[in-house]
Write a protein that holds these residues in place. Structure first.
Motif, PDB file in Angstrom:
ATOM      1  N   GLY A 212      11.778  -3.358  -5.950  1.00  0.00           N
ATOM      2  CA  GLY A 212      12.144  -2.080  -5.834  1.00  0.00           C
ATOM      3  C   GLY A 212      11.057  -1.163  -6.346  1.00  0.00           C
ATOM      4  O   GLY A 212       9.972  -1.685  -6.692  1.00  0.00           O
ATOM      5  N   THR A 213      11.378   0.192  -6.136  1.00  0.00           N
ATOM      6  CA  THR A 213      10.548   1.229  -6.470  1.00  0.00           C
ATOM      7  C   THR A 213      11.201   2.180  -7.792  1.00  0.00           C
ATOM      8  O   THR A 213      12.364   2.520  -7.392  1.00  0.00           O
ATOM      9  CB  THR A 213      10.108   2.111  -5.092  1.00  0.00           C
ATOM     10  N   VAL A 214      10.556   2.585  -8.484  1.00  0.00           N
ATOM     11  CA  VAL A 214      10.839   3.353  -9.550  1.00  0.00           C
ATOM     12  C   VAL A 214      11.086   4.809  -9.305  1.00  0.00           C
ATOM     13  O   VAL A 214      10.136   5.325  -8.728  1.00  0.00           O
ATOM     14  CB  VAL A 214      10.159   3.315 -10.997  1.00  0.00           C
ATOM     15  N   VAL A 215      12.155   5.308  -9.012  1.00  0.00           N
ATOM     16  CA  VAL A 215      12.307   6.714  -8.640  1.00  0.00           C
ATOM     17  C   VAL A 215      12.602   7.762  -9.778  1.00  0.00           C
ATOM     18  O   VAL A 215      12.367   8.934  -9.458  1.00  0.00           O
ATOM     19  CB  VAL A 215      13.313   6.919  -7.454  1.00  0.00           C
TER      20      VAL A 215
ATOM     21  N   GLU B  12      15.597   4.589 -12.810  1.00  0.00           N
ATOM     22  CA  GLU B  12      16.414   4.257 -11.588  1.00  0.00           C
ATOM     23  C   GLU B  12      15.595   3.785 -10.570  1.00  0.00           C
ATOM     24  O   GLU B  12      14.461   4.066 -10.375  1.00  0.00           O
ATOM     25  CB  GLU B  12      16.796   5.802 -11.230  1.00  0.00           C
ATOM     26  N   VAL B  13      16.141   2.671 -10.107  1.00  0.00           N
ATOM     27  CA  VAL B  13      15.312   1.854  -8.927  1.00  0.00           C
ATOM     28  C   VAL B  13      15.753   1.836  -7.663  1.00  0.00           C
ATOM     29  O   VAL B  13      17.083   1.511  -7.539  1.00  0.00           O
ATOM     30  CB  VAL B  13      15.059   0.255  -9.630  1.00  0.00           C
ATOM     31  N   GLU B  14      14.869   1.800  -6.696  1.00  0.00           N
ATOM     32  CA  GLU B  14      15.368   1.849  -5.301  1.00  0.00           C
ATOM     33  C   GLU B  14      15.119   0.764  -4.640  1.00  0.00           C
ATOM     34  O   GLU B  14      13.924   0.359  -4.742  1.00  0.00           O
ATOM     35  CB  GLU B  14      15.000   3.118  -4.669  1.00  0.00           C
ATOM     36  N   PHE B  15      15.992  -0.008  -4.148  1.00  0.00           N
ATOM     37  CA  PHE B  15      15.778  -1.294  -3.348  1.00  0.00           C
ATOM     38  C   PHE B  15      15.783  -0.848  -1.759  1.00  0.00           C
ATOM     39  O   PHE B  15      17.230  -0.482  -1.412  1.00  0.00           O
ATOM     40  CB  PHE B  15      16.708  -2.171  -3.845  1.00  0.00           C
ATOM     41  N   SER B  16      14.838  -1.168  -0.897  1.00  0.00           N
ATOM     42  CA  SER B  16      14.751  -1.112   0.245  1.00  0.00           C
ATOM     43  C   SER B  16      14.633  -2.143   1.163  1.00  0.00           C
ATOM     44  O   SER B  16      13.883  -3.409   0.728  1.00  0.00           O
ATOM     45  CB  SER B  16      13.835   0.021   0.509  1.00  0.00           C
ATOM     46  N   GLY B  17      14.989  -2.325   2.444  1.00  0.00           N
ATOM     47  CA  GLY B  17      14.797  -3.336   3.331  1.00  0.00           C
ATOM     48  C   GLY B  17      13.138  -3.219   3.980  1.00  0.00           C
ATOM     49  O   GLY B  17      12.531  -2.205   3.576  1.00  0.00           O
ATOM     50  N   ARG B  18      13.029  -4.167   4.775  1.00  0.00           N
ATOM     51  CA  ARG B  18      11.626  -3.964   5.456  1.00  0.00           C
ATOM     52  C   ARG B  18      11.699  -2.867   6.215  1.00  0.00           C
ATOM     53  O   ARG B  18      10.449  -2.181   6.762  1.00  0.00           O
ATOM     54  CB  ARG B  18      11.282  -5.068   6.215  1.00  0.00           C
ATOM     55  N   ASP B  19      12.869  -2.118   7.041  1.00  0.00           N
ATOM     56  CA  ASP B  19      12.734  -1.192   7.599  1.00  0.00           C
ATOM     57  C   ASP B  19      12.384   0.308   6.911  1.00  0.00           C
ATOM     58  O   ASP B  19      12.529   1.378   7.524  1.00  0.00           O
ATOM     59  CB  ASP B  19      14.135  -0.998   8.541  1.00  0.00           C
TER      60      ASP B  19
END
Length: 81
Positions: free
Chosen positions: A36-39, A48-55
Motif C-alpha cells: 500500500g501507500t502511506v497517505v 493511514e495506508v491506501e491499498f489499491s489494485g493494479r487498475d
C-alpha cells in the motif's frame, strides 16, 4: 522503524489485517505482504495506508500501526565511512 516511514512511501504489511472494501463495505482480509501507500501520518506511531489494485483504484484505506509495516525501497542507501 517509525522514523523510516514517511508520507507517500510504499509499504507492506507484516501481518494479516481485517478491513472493509472502500466502496462496497464488504469484509476483506489484507494479507501479510500486501502493498500500500502511506497517505497520512499519525505522529509516527501509525499511518493511514491506501491499498489499491493494479487498475489504481483504492479498495481499502485504513490506519495501520508502525510496527505492522515495513517500508519498501527501490534503490540502495549510500553509506559513508
Amino acid at each position: 522503524m517509525n522514523g523510516e516511514i514517511h508520507i507517500h512511501d510504499t509499504v507492506a504489511l507484516l501481518e494479516d489485517l481485517p478491513a472493509r472494501h472502500f466502496l462496497t463495505g464488504d469484509a476483506l482480509v489484507l494479507r501479510r505482504g500486501q502493498v500500500g501507500t502511506v497517505v497520512m501520518t499519525y505522529d509516527g506511531s501509525a499511518f493511514e495506508v491506501e491499498f489499491s489494485g493494479r487498475d489504481g483504484r483504492a479498495y481499502a484505506v485504513l490506519p495501520v500501526k508502525a510496527e505492522k509495516l515495513i517500508a519498501l525501497r527501490e534503490s540502495p542507501e549510500i553509506v559513508t565511512a
